[in-house]
Write a protein that holds these residues in place. Structure first.
Motif, mmCIF file in Angstrom:
data_model
loop_
_atom_site.group_PDB
_atom_site.id
_atom_site.type_symbol
_atom_site.label_atom_id
_atom_site.label_comp_id
_atom_site.label_asym_id
_atom_site.label_seq_id
_atom_site.Cartn_x
_atom_site.Cartn_y
_atom_site.Cartn_z
ATOM 1 N N VAL A 38 0.851 -1.203 0.000
ATOM 2 C CA VAL A 38 0.000 0.000 0.000
ATOM 3 C C VAL A 38 0.883 1.248 0.000
ATOM 4 N N ALA A 39 1.910 1.242 0.847
ATOM 5 C CA ALA A 39 2.807 2.411 0.916
ATOM 6 C C ALA A 39 3.472 2.654 -0.437
ATOM 7 N N GLU A 40 3.861 1.585 -1.103
ATOM 8 C CA GLU A 40 4.524 1.722 -2.408
ATOM 9 C C GLU A 40 3.556 2.331 -3.439
ATOM 10 N N ILE A 41 2.307 1.866 -3.418
ATOM 11 C CA ILE A 41 1.315 2.376 -4.377
ATOM 12 C C ILE A 41 1.012 3.849 -4.087
ATOM 13 N N VAL A 42 0.845 4.178 -2.807
ATOM 14 C CA VAL A 42 0.554 5.579 -2.452
ATOM 15 C C VAL A 42 1.683 6.483 -2.925
ATOM 16 N N ALA A 74 -8.072 2.219 1.399
ATOM 17 C CA ALA A 74 -7.525 0.867 1.586
ATOM 18 C C ALA A 74 -8.297 0.177 2.697
ATOM 19 N N THR A 75 -8.422 -1.117 2.551
ATOM 20 C CA THR A 75 -9.140 -1.905 3.553
ATOM 21 C C THR A 75 -8.145 -2.520 4.540
ATOM 22 N N VAL A 76 -8.642 -2.792 5.748
ATOM 23 C CA VAL A 76 -7.753 -3.392 6.757
ATOM 24 C C VAL A 76 -7.892 -4.905 6.812
ATOM 25 N N GLY A 77 -8.732 -5.479 5.958
ATOM 26 C CA GLY A 77 -8.856 -6.934 5.947
ATOM 27 C C GLY A 77 -10.150 -7.399 6.584
ATOM 28 N N ASP A 78 -10.431 -8.667 6.415
ATOM 29 C CA ASP A 78 -11.638 -9.262 7.002
ATOM 30 C C ASP A 78 -11.321 -9.596 8.459
ATOM 31 N N LEU A 79 -11.314 -8.578 9.301
ATOM 32 C CA LEU A 79 -10.901 -8.761 10.698
ATOM 33 C C LEU A 79 -12.115 -8.939 11.598
ATOM 34 N N PRO A 80 -11.927 -9.654 12.716
ATOM 35 C CA PRO A 80 -13.033 -9.760 13.683
ATOM 36 C C PRO A 80 -13.266 -8.412 14.356
ATOM 37 N N MET A 81 -14.474 -8.207 14.827
ATOM 38 C CA MET A 81 -14.823 -6.924 15.451
ATOM 39 C C MET A 81 -14.299 -6.887 16.884
ATOM 40 N N LEU A 82 -12.999 -6.786 16.984
ATOM 41 C CA LEU A 82 -12.332 -6.721 18.283
ATOM 42 C C LEU A 82 -11.390 -5.520 18.249
ATOM 43 N N PRO A 83 -11.486 -4.617 19.241
ATOM 44 C CA PRO A 83 -10.677 -3.396 19.192
ATOM 45 C C PRO A 83 -9.190 -3.681 19.101
ATOM 46 N N GLU A 84 -8.730 -4.732 19.776
ATOM 47 C CA GLU A 84 -7.283 -5.010 19.769
ATOM 48 C C GLU A 84 -6.793 -5.483 18.409
ATOM 49 N N ARG A 85 -7.712 -5.932 17.547
ATOM 50 C CA ARG A 85 -7.341 -6.311 16.182
ATOM 51 C C ARG A 85 -7.504 -5.118 15.225
ATOM 52 N N LEU A 86 -8.588 -4.394 15.422
ATOM 53 C CA LEU A 86 -8.893 -3.331 14.452
ATOM 54 C C LEU A 86 -7.995 -2.108 14.594
ATOM 55 N N LEU A 87 -7.832 -1.648 15.823
ATOM 56 C CA LEU A 87 -7.151 -0.365 16.011
ATOM 57 C C LEU A 87 -5.720 -0.361 15.461
ATOM 58 N N PRO A 88 -4.884 -1.363 15.785
ATOM 59 C CA PRO A 88 -3.527 -1.340 15.207
ATOM 60 C C PRO A 88 -3.544 -1.434 13.686
ATOM 61 N N ALA A 112 -3.409 3.708 7.988
ATOM 62 C CA ALA A 112 -3.455 5.172 7.853
ATOM 63 C C ALA A 112 -2.049 5.744 7.680
ATOM 64 N N ALA A 113 -1.058 5.114 8.314
ATOM 65 C CA ALA A 113 0.316 5.626 8.243
ATOM 66 C C ALA A 113 0.902 5.527 6.834
ATOM 67 N N THR A 114 0.284 4.760 5.960
ATOM 68 C CA THR A 114 0.770 4.671 4.570
ATOM 69 C C THR A 114 0.446 5.933 3.773
ATOM 70 N N GLY A 115 -0.474 6.748 4.313
ATOM 71 C CA GLY A 115 -0.838 7.974 3.593
ATOM 72 C C GLY A 115 -2.103 7.855 2.761
ATOM 73 N N ILE A 149 -7.783 10.358 11.272
ATOM 74 C CA ILE A 149 -7.862 9.264 10.302
ATOM 75 C C ILE A 149 -9.293 9.216 9.752
ATOM 76 N N ALA A 150 -9.400 9.284 8.432
ATOM 77 C CA ALA A 150 -10.725 9.277 7.797
ATOM 78 C C ALA A 150 -11.203 7.833 7.664
ATOM 79 N N LEU A 151 -12.173 7.483 8.473
ATOM 80 C CA LEU A 151 -12.659 6.100 8.532
ATOM 81 C C LEU A 151 -13.933 5.947 7.709
ATOM 82 N N ILE A 152 -13.973 4.858 6.980
ATOM 83 C CA ILE A 152 -15.189 4.500 6.237
ATOM 84 C C ILE A 152 -15.648 3.139 6.751
#
Ligand SMILES: O=C[C@H](O)COP(=O)(O)O
Length: 231
Positions: free
Chosen positions: A43-47, A58-72, A78-81, A110-113
């Motif tokens: 993602v960083a390379e494409i940006v 960009a999507t963060v993946g098919d992650l479970p709805m758990l804050p400890e998985r989603l937030l990092p 977001a840090a990729t720009g 961070i602009a979240l969708i």
């Protein structure tokens, strides 16, 4: 004016859709699921390779709805720009805890969708909660790509309710989910901020296959002429 979002899985594809003047270049790995993520380094390379004017999600993946998985995952992406980070709201897990945690990320700019899945019959009441948590936008997509498209899961009246509810909260709205060319005119009439595609842009409508430039042209041709790009 409704924009066209195209999901791509590589720099080559990103440059192809950029030349086709799509409005949002959406980075994801369809082979990894409905919202499969690309590696952060890709993602960083494409940006870095796209012009600053390109709008990128960009999507963060098919992650479970758990804050400890989603937030990092959200912070790393977001840090990729990228301009927008898309988060799938999958069934199960702890949605309230995730919204609390993600509010902190939204507060840091961070602009979240949020991506709600039509095939899980989401309660649109969650849109107000998303807004309270600082989400910039919300879209409808489908989770199981083998079980029908957005327009098979929801009537136009439901889709209109969704768009109006999100717009009423001042949020960006998007519609996607195995959309086909013939869905476009009726969906444009609902005036979401964007329509999202992957499968319809690929050979044999196979979302894990290569992009097909003729298909992109064909989809784009459904838009009013003045916004069409060149491929
Ligand atoms: O965000 C949009 C999705 O990538 C749409 O994918 P799809 O058209 O294959 O359902």
């Amino acid at each position: 004016m409704t924009g066209l979002l195209a999901s791509v899985n590589s720099l080559t594809e990103a440059l192809q859709v950029q030349r086709a003047a799509v409005d949002i270049i959406d980075l994801k790995q369809p082979a990894q699921g409905a919202l499969g993520a690309l590696p952060i380094a890709s993602v960083a390379e494409i940006v870095a390779a796209l012009p600053d004017s390109a709008r990128i999600s960009a999507t963060v993946g098919d992650l479970p709805m758990l804050p400890e998985r989603l937030l990092p995952a959200v912070r790393d992406m977001a840090a990729t720009g990228v301009d927008y980070v898309k988060i799938g709201f999958f069934p199960g897990g702890d949605w309230p805890a995730c919204l609390d945690a993600l509010q902190a990320a939204a507060g840091q700019g961070i602009a979240l969708i949020a991506v709600l899945f039509a095939d899980t019959r989401p309660d649109f009441g969650v849109i107000a909660e998303l807004r309270r948590a600082g989400f910039r936008g919300v879209m409808l997509d489908t989770m199981d790509k083998s079980r029908g498209s957005l327009t098979e899961w929801m009537e136009a009246s439901e889709l209109r309710s969704f768009v109006l509810a999100a717009r009423g909260q001042g949020m960006l709205t998007g519609l996607a989910g195995s959309l086909r060319c013939e869905d476009v005119p009726a969906l444009l009439a609902l005036a979401p901020d964007y329509l999202g595609f992957r499968g319809a842009l690929c050979r044999e409508h196979n979302r894990t296959a290569q992009l097909d430039l003729d298909r992109i042209r064909h989809i784009r041709a459904q838009w009013p002429a003045q916004v069409g790009g060149t491929v």
